[in-house]
Design a protein around this motif. Structure first.
Motif, PDB file in Angstrom:
ATOM      1  N   PHE A   1     -16.707 -65.662  49.173  1.00  0.00           N
ATOM      2  CA  PHE A   1     -17.229 -64.456  48.521  1.00  0.00           C
ATOM      3  C   PHE A   1     -16.353 -63.242  48.820  1.00  0.00           C
ATOM      4  O   PHE A   1     -16.505 -62.184  48.205  1.00  0.00           O
TER       5      PHE A   1
ATOM      6  N   VAL B   1     -20.144 -53.568  57.303  1.00  0.00           N
ATOM      7  CA  VAL B   1     -19.142 -54.185  56.424  1.00  0.00           C
ATOM      8  C   VAL B   1     -18.461 -53.066  55.625  1.00  0.00           C
ATOM      9  O   VAL B   1     -19.106 -52.378  54.846  1.00  0.00           O
TER      10      VAL B   1
ATOM     11  N   ARG C   1     -30.574 -57.040  62.822  1.00  0.00           N
ATOM     12  CA  ARG C   1     -29.169 -57.425  63.015  1.00  0.00           C
ATOM     13  C   ARG C   1     -28.456 -57.531  61.670  1.00  0.00           C
ATOM     14  O   ARG C   1     -27.345 -57.054  61.506  1.00  0.00           O
TER      15      ARG C   1
ATOM     16  N   TRP D   1     -12.827 -48.977  35.251  1.00  0.00           N
ATOM     17  CA  TRP D   1     -11.482 -49.396  35.642  1.00  0.00           C
ATOM     18  C   TRP D   1     -10.556 -49.243  34.430  1.00  0.00           C
ATOM     19  O   TRP D   1     -10.122 -50.241  33.857  1.00  0.00           O
TER      20      TRP D   1
ATOM     21  N   ARG E   1     -14.289 -67.260  53.732  1.00  0.00           N
ATOM     22  CA  ARG E   1     -15.448 -66.642  53.074  1.00  0.00           C
ATOM     23  C   ARG E   1     -15.114 -66.506  51.592  1.00  0.00           C
ATOM     24  O   ARG E   1     -14.557 -65.476  51.184  1.00  0.00           O
TER      25      ARG E   1
ATOM     26  N   TYR F   1     -21.522 -64.035  40.540  1.00  0.00           N
ATOM     27  CA  TYR F   1     -21.256 -62.594  40.698  1.00  0.00           C
ATOM     28  C   TYR F   1     -19.898 -62.176  40.108  1.00  0.00           C
ATOM     29  O   TYR F   1     -19.830 -61.368  39.184  1.00  0.00           O
ATOM     30  N   PHE F   2     -18.819 -62.726  40.641  1.00  0.00           N
ATOM     31  CA  PHE F   2     -17.501 -62.252  40.187  1.00  0.00           C
ATOM     32  C   PHE F   2     -17.217 -62.653  38.742  1.00  0.00           C
ATOM     33  O   PHE F   2     -16.567 -61.917  38.003  1.00  0.00           O
TER      34      PHE F   2
ATOM     35  N   MET G   1     -20.079 -50.327  47.369  1.00  0.00           N
ATOM     36  CA  MET G   1     -20.100 -51.335  46.309  1.00  0.00           C
ATOM     37  C   MET G   1     -21.534 -51.512  45.782  1.00  0.00           C
ATOM     38  O   MET G   1     -21.753 -51.641  44.585  1.00  0.00           O
TER      39      MET G   1
ATOM     40  N   LEU H   1     -19.159 -51.940  51.756  1.00  0.00           N
ATOM     41  CA  LEU H   1     -20.252 -52.670  51.105  1.00  0.00           C
ATOM     42  C   LEU H   1     -21.304 -51.727  50.522  1.00  0.00           C
ATOM     43  O   LEU H   1     -21.767 -51.921  49.394  1.00  0.00           O
TER      44      LEU H   1
ATOM     45  N   MET I   1     -11.826 -49.625  46.362  1.00  0.00           N
ATOM     46  CA  MET I   1     -11.006 -50.818  46.596  1.00  0.00           C
ATOM     47  C   MET I   1     -10.509 -50.878  48.044  1.00  0.00           C
ATOM     48  O   MET I   1     -10.574 -51.910  48.687  1.00  0.00           O
TER      49      MET I   1
ATOM     50  N   MET J   1     -16.110 -56.475  32.659  1.00  0.00           N
ATOM     51  CA  MET J   1     -14.905 -55.634  32.562  1.00  0.00           C
ATOM     52  C   MET J   1     -14.155 -55.892  31.252  1.00  0.00           C
ATOM     53  O   MET J   1     -13.341 -55.103  30.826  1.00  0.00           O
TER      54      MET J   1
ATOM     55  N   MET K   1     -11.667 -56.696  54.665  1.00  0.00           N
ATOM     56  CA  MET K   1     -12.067 -58.102  54.851  1.00  0.00           C
ATOM     57  C   MET K   1     -11.133 -59.036  54.097  1.00  0.00           C
ATOM     58  O   MET K   1     -10.819 -60.130  54.554  1.00  0.00           O
TER      59      MET K   1
ATOM     60  N   TYR L   1      -7.323 -61.333  38.516  1.00  0.00           N
ATOM     61  CA  TYR L   1      -8.609 -61.471  37.827  1.00  0.00           C
ATOM     62  C   TYR L   1      -9.007 -60.261  36.987  1.00  0.00           C
ATOM     63  O   TYR L   1      -9.985 -60.305  36.267  1.00  0.00           O
ATOM     64  N   ASP L   2      -8.206 -59.197  37.072  1.00  0.00           N
ATOM     65  CA  ASP L   2      -8.432 -58.048  36.188  1.00  0.00           C
ATOM     66  C   ASP L   2      -7.857 -58.290  34.796  1.00  0.00           C
ATOM     67  O   ASP L   2      -8.107 -57.505  33.887  1.00  0.00           O
TER      68      ASP L   2
ATOM     69  N   TYR M   1     -19.019 -60.101  36.729  1.00  0.00           N
ATOM     70  CA  TYR M   1     -18.392 -58.791  36.932  1.00  0.00           C
ATOM     71  C   TYR M   1     -17.137 -58.684  36.062  1.00  0.00           C
ATOM     72  O   TYR M   1     -16.950 -57.718  35.330  1.00  0.00           O
TER      73      TYR M   1
HETATM   74  C1  LIG Z   1     -24.321 -58.737  69.195  1.00  0.00           C
HETATM   75  C2  LIG Z   1     -25.674 -59.385  69.164  1.00  0.00           C
HETATM   76  C3  LIG Z   1     -26.812 -58.620  69.699  1.00  0.00           C
HETATM   77  C4  LIG Z   1     -25.924 -60.594  68.665  1.00  0.00           C
HETATM   78  C5  LIG Z   1     -24.897 -61.459  68.088  1.00  0.00           C
HETATM   79  C6  LIG Z   1     -25.525 -62.359  67.092  1.00  0.00           C
HETATM   80  C7  LIG Z   1     -24.586 -62.603  65.981  1.00  0.00           C
HETATM   81  C8  LIG Z   1     -23.557 -63.663  66.129  1.00  0.00           C
HETATM   82  C9  LIG Z   1     -24.691 -61.872  64.854  1.00  0.00           C
HETATM   83  C10 LIG Z   1     -23.781 -61.969  63.688  1.00  0.00           C
HETATM   84  C11 LIG Z   1     -23.466 -60.589  63.267  1.00  0.00           C
HETATM   85  C12 LIG Z   1     -22.239 -60.585  62.420  1.00  0.00           C
HETATM   86  C13 LIG Z   1     -20.914 -60.610  63.076  1.00  0.00           C
HETATM   87  C14 LIG Z   1     -22.365 -60.480  61.078  1.00  0.00           C
HETATM   88  C15 LIG Z   1     -21.285 -60.350  60.169  1.00  0.00           C
HETATM   89  C16 LIG Z   1     -21.535 -60.268  58.869  1.00  0.00           C
HETATM   90  C17 LIG Z   1     -20.510 -60.059  57.861  1.00  0.00           C
HETATM   91  C18 LIG Z   1     -19.113 -59.864  58.233  1.00  0.00           C
HETATM   92  C19 LIG Z   1     -20.924 -60.021  56.567  1.00  0.00           C
HETATM   93  C20 LIG Z   1     -20.073 -59.785  55.449  1.00  0.00           C
HETATM   94  C21 LIG Z   1     -20.589 -59.647  54.207  1.00  0.00           C
HETATM   95  C22 LIG Z   1     -19.770 -59.305  53.097  1.00  0.00           C
HETATM   96  C23 LIG Z   1     -20.233 -59.113  51.821  1.00  0.00           C
HETATM   97  C24 LIG Z   1     -21.635 -59.279  51.492  1.00  0.00           C
HETATM   98  C25 LIG Z   1     -19.239 -58.759  50.813  1.00  0.00           C
HETATM   99  C26 LIG Z   1     -19.528 -58.400  49.547  1.00  0.00           C
HETATM  100  C27 LIG Z   1     -18.451 -58.023  48.693  1.00  0.00           C
HETATM  101  C28 LIG Z   1     -18.587 -57.563  47.413  1.00  0.00           C
HETATM  102  C29 LIG Z   1     -19.917 -57.431  46.767  1.00  0.00           C
HETATM  103  C30 LIG Z   1     -17.353 -57.228  46.715  1.00  0.00           C
HETATM  104  C31 LIG Z   1     -17.266 -56.845  45.446  1.00  0.00           C
HETATM  105  C32 LIG Z   1     -15.953 -56.564  44.905  1.00  0.00           C
HETATM  106  C33 LIG Z   1     -15.713 -56.233  43.620  1.00  0.00           C
HETATM  107  C34 LIG Z   1     -16.762 -56.121  42.602  1.00  0.00           C
HETATM  108  C35 LIG Z   1     -14.333 -56.003  43.262  1.00  0.00           C
HETATM  109  C36 LIG Z   1     -13.941 -55.633  42.063  1.00  0.00           C
HETATM  110  C37 LIG Z   1     -12.505 -55.455  41.804  1.00  0.00           C
HETATM  111  C38 LIG Z   1     -12.093 -55.553  40.356  1.00  0.00           C
HETATM  112  C39 LIG Z   1     -12.413 -54.311  39.599  1.00  0.00           C
HETATM  113  C40 LIG Z   1     -12.716 -56.798  39.661  1.00  0.00           C
HETATM  114  O1  LIG Z   1     -10.721 -55.707  40.385  1.00  0.00           O
END
Ligand SMILES: CC(C)=CCC/C(C)=C/CC/C(C)=C/C=C/C(C)=C/C=C/C=C(C)/C=C/C=C(C)/C=C/C=C(C)/C=C/CC(C)(C)O
Ligand code: SAM
Length: 375
Positions: free
Chosen positions: A365, A131, A123, A167, A363, A325-326, A137, A134, A187, A333, A193, A282-283, A329
């Motif tokens: 993050f 996502v 899952r 960048w 969130r 992390y940020f 990234m 992701l 971007m 930069m 999100m 933040y840039d 990062y």
């Molecule tokens: C349906 C069934 C079978 C079961 C249900 C059970 C259930 C409730 C499961 C949950 C599943 C679910 C909905 C999960 C959702 C997960 C999510 C939305 C996770 C999101 C994760 C996001 C992450 C890890 C984001 C990371 C972002 C990053 C690394 C961004 C980096 C950005 C940067 C470096 C930007 C730079 C810009 C600059 C250059 C500095 O300007």
């Protein structure tokens, strides 16, 4: 001379007897740790501390397993089917034993599930694939990790970093069209999100005309248009970036007024009663941020609203996602800084804004929001 006295001579704080000092000396003694760890009440705490420390120690290795899974598209391949290492190895061009190590590591991270018939995407692994942006990234992290390979040099500011070249607009305000397209895709994908969390945190019900400054290819405004049909929208960014906003499937020119400009050298267009800055501050260094916020202030009418949305430091409550992390990062930069909501509020107040608010982040993050009003 004791280690403590030596630290003090080298510029540390004068040693002072305190409870925290006593506790830390006690806990850093291996024999005390071992004896404490055997006490029934403390055993549970000791194990949790050990696990937390191990997660920090091994974080890079976990990220590299993730990088291999993404690079080899394992999560996609095992979305529908269950496979043994032997069956998957030739498709991944890996020796079977190494493929087994990778799949077992992926299962240990909860990204795959191990069943009697082999491994399949879990899952959590499926959510990762879902996502937006992701995986791109994660692939882009090879640049970040090269920049972090000598962390002390990075903290001393002695290393030339590659991220600064990724960048380039930040350093020079200049950008080749090809760089702009690559950067804008990265971007725009991850903006979804950010847009969701920003628009959940802020009410735009009274806004008639919103201008997104540094809005990239218009991904944020596209989400605004979906939630608030009829709102007038303006996208402001560098000309090279806006080329991408006009072409292809992400074309927003039909629903959005597009204005090209450089906020470092030109005033911002007037007319909007709200201005958003998504992942822009933040840039940049404090001087650029102060000048930009004054320009935002001058472009708004009295009562106009500014919305700042980006990952922010936890400030007095340090936070792993943003203060590790940020913060690193943006350090790599070399031009910007991950600021806390309080620091951004101070900038806003110095630019003339009042009624500064920081709604609770869903969130941190993904993003945190600070809003303010021109008096
Ligand atoms: C349906 C069934 C079978 C079961 C249900 C059970 C259930 C409730 C499961 C949950 C599943 C679910 C909905 C999960 C959702 C997960 C999510 C939305 C996770 C999101 C994760 C996001 C992450 C890890 C984001 C990371 C972002 C990053 C690394 C961004 C980096 C950005 C940067 C470096 C930007 C730079 C810009 C600059 C250059 C500095 O300007
Ligand atoms: C990190 S991106 C954020 C893009 C978008 N708001 C998002 O969150 O996906 C920063 C944006 O600021 C723009 N930008 C940077 N310097 C600028 C300047 N001097 N004038 C106008 N836009 C600028 C960049 O081109 C880029 O689109």
């Amino acid at each position: 001379m004791t280690a403590r006295a030596r630290d003090w001579r080298q510029g540390g704080r004068r040693p002072r007897r305190s409870f925290v000092g006593w506790r830390n000396r006690l806990l850093s003694s291996p024999s005390v740790l071992s004896r404490l760890g055997r006490l029934p009440v403390v055993r549970h705490l000791a194990r949790r501390e050990g696990e937390a420390l191990f997660a920090i120690v091994s974080g890079f290795v976990q990220s590299q397993v993730l990088a291999a899974l993404v690079e080899l598209r394992v999560l996609h391949l095992l979305m529908e089917e269950t496979a043994t290492p032997g069956a998957l190895a030739p498709r991944l061009n890996l020796p079977p034993e190494r493929c087994r190590v990778l799949l077992q590591a992926g299962a240990a991270l909860g990204l795959l599930e191990r069943t009697r018939r082999g491994y399949r995407t879990s899952r959590r692994g499926a959510a990762l694939v879902g996502v937006p942006g992701l995986e791109a990234m994660i692939r882009h992290h090879d640049v970040l990790y090269r920049d972090l390979s000598d962390p002390v040099a990075l903290f001393r500011g002695e290393s030339e970093t590659e991220l600064a070249q990724v960048w380039p607009y930040v350093l020079s305000g200049q950008m080749e069209a090809e760089d702009a397209a690559r950067y804008s895709t990265l971007m725009a994908e991850s903006q979804r999100m950010v847009a969701e969390d920003t628009l959940d945190a802020v009410s735009l019900r009274r806004v008639r005309h919103l201008m997104d400054v540094g809005g990239g290819t218009g991904a944020f405004l596209r989400e605004v248009a979906r939630r608030h049909p009829g709102m007038r929208l303006t996208l402001f960014d560098l000309p090279q970036v806006l080329e991408a906003a006009r072409g292809g499937e992400s074309d927003v020119s039909g629903e959005v007024d597009i204005v090209a400009g450089d906020f470092r050298s030109n005033p911002l267009p007037e007319g909007a009663d709200a201005i958003s800055l998504g992942r822009v501050l933040y840039d940049h260094d404090d001087r650029t941020v102060a000048a930009l916020l004054r320009r935002v202030h001058d472009a708004l009418p009295p009562g106009g609203q500014v919305i700042v949305s980006e990952p922010m430091s936890g400030g007095a409550w340090p936070e792993r996602a943003t203060d590790v992390y940020f913060a690193l990062y943006t350090l790599a930069m070399r031009t910007g800084r991950t600021r806390s909501a309080d620091e951004i509020a101070t900038h806003l107040s110095e630019a003339g804004f009042s009624s500064i608010r920081c709604p609770r982040a869903r969130r941190p993050f993904v993003t945190r929001v600070v809003t303010a009003t021109r008096a």
